[in-house]
Enzyme design. Structure first.
Site, PDB file in Angstrom:
ATOM      1  N   SER A 296       0.838  -1.195   0.000  1.00 20.97           N
ATOM      2  CA  SER A 296       0.000   0.000   0.000  1.00 20.97           C
ATOM      3  C   SER A 296       0.879   1.253   0.000  1.00 20.97           C
ATOM      4  O   SER A 296       1.563   1.521  -0.976  1.00 20.97           O
ATOM      5  CB  SER A 296      -0.953  -0.039   1.200  1.00 20.97           C
ATOM      6  OG  SER A 296      -1.977   0.908   1.074  1.00 20.97           O
TER       7      SER A 296
ATOM      8  N   HIS B 105      -3.972  -2.051  -4.027  1.00 20.54           N
ATOM      9  CA  HIS B 105      -5.383  -2.400  -3.746  1.00 20.54           C
ATOM     10  C   HIS B 105      -6.237  -2.275  -5.005  1.00 20.54           C
ATOM     11  O   HIS B 105      -7.378  -1.815  -4.958  1.00 20.54           O
ATOM     12  CB  HIS B 105      -5.960  -1.499  -2.651  1.00 20.54           C
ATOM     13  CG  HIS B 105      -5.171  -1.472  -1.386  1.00 20.54           C
ATOM     14  ND1 HIS B 105      -4.934  -2.604  -0.635  1.00 20.54           N
ATOM     15  CD2 HIS B 105      -4.556  -0.439  -0.734  1.00 20.54           C
ATOM     16  CE1 HIS B 105      -4.210  -2.262   0.434  1.00 20.54           C
ATOM     17  NE2 HIS B 105      -3.965  -0.969   0.382  1.00 20.54           N
TER      18      HIS B 105
END
Length: 232
Positions: free
Chosen positions: A125, A160
């Site tokens: 991330s 993501h």
């Protein structure tokens, strides 16, 4: 000495504590039998729970774990501490806040030196966004926007990619309209392994998790699935 970056869209110990395949993969890229791996949780504000979960997972793996806190520093020399590591593993959270703090501490320059000296850089991330020229980030209760990273890798990235509903369409639109550079969409539980700034391999800890090359076209953008090796 080869330079390595392993960027996870999501996954690893923090998202699947019962499946450490991606974490094992990161460690396996070191030439050491028990590499020194340092967790950098700046993006989470050095969350105590996050740090505890790191140790719980990595104490099960063949390595010597430690963590780097900028909120409660315990190192006599930041540079010396970083340069002693074999693997630097950056956690998720706020990419913007993380990079601001890194630059204040001049950790960005130290990381660049470590990278050139063969220390493996990894993360998920925010810990994937930071290595590229640009990353797609989503502040709490705000729209997605482009953020400038450290630029160790060219182009852009969207972690993501399949894990949050607005990620894929926002990234495809941004690349298509030219507000973001071409780059990569990375699903949760998938990772990209770069060697000397070139994508060497894509891997995943779950079947179906994938990596995509996102290119600009005259009528928008395109996504091309990159062959991804299932680690389990």
């Amino acid at each position: 000495m080869k330079r390595q970056i392993i960027a996870l869209g999501g996954g690893g110990f923090s998202m699947e504590p019962d499946n450490l395949a991606l974490d094992r993969y990161i460690l396996s890229q070191s030439a050491k039998d028990e590499p020194r791996v340092c967790f950098i949780p700046t993006a989470s504000g050095d969350s105590a729970d996050y740090i505890q979960r790191f140790y719980k997972a990595f104490q099960l793996l063949p390595c010597t774990p430690s963590h780097l806190s900028l909120f409660e520093p315990s190192f006599p020399s930041l540079r010396d501490f970083v340069m002693e590591q074999d693997v630097l593993y950056v956690g998720g959270g706020s990419t913007r806040n993380m990079l601001a703090l890194w630059r204040e501490w001049k950790l960005d320059n130290i990381l660049a030196e470590a990278y050139q000296n063969g220390v493996i850089l990894a993360g998920l991330s925010a810990g994937a966004n930071c290595w590229f020229e640009e990353g797609l980030t989503d502040p709490l209760n705000g729209p997605l926007y482009t953020l400038n990273g450290l630029g160790f890798l060219s182009g852009s990235v969207c972690p993501h990619f399949d894990g949050e509903a607005k990620r894929r369409p926002s990234y495809l639109e941004a690349v298509g309209e030219g507000s973001m550079k071409e780059g990569y969409g990375v699903d949760d539980y998938a990772a990209m392994h770069f060697v000397d700034e070139e994508l060497s391999r894509a891997v995943s800890s779950r079947k179906g998790a994938a990596v995509y090359k996102i290119n600009r076209q005259e009528d928008g953008s395109s996504e091309e699935a990159i062959p991804t090796a299932y680690l389990n």
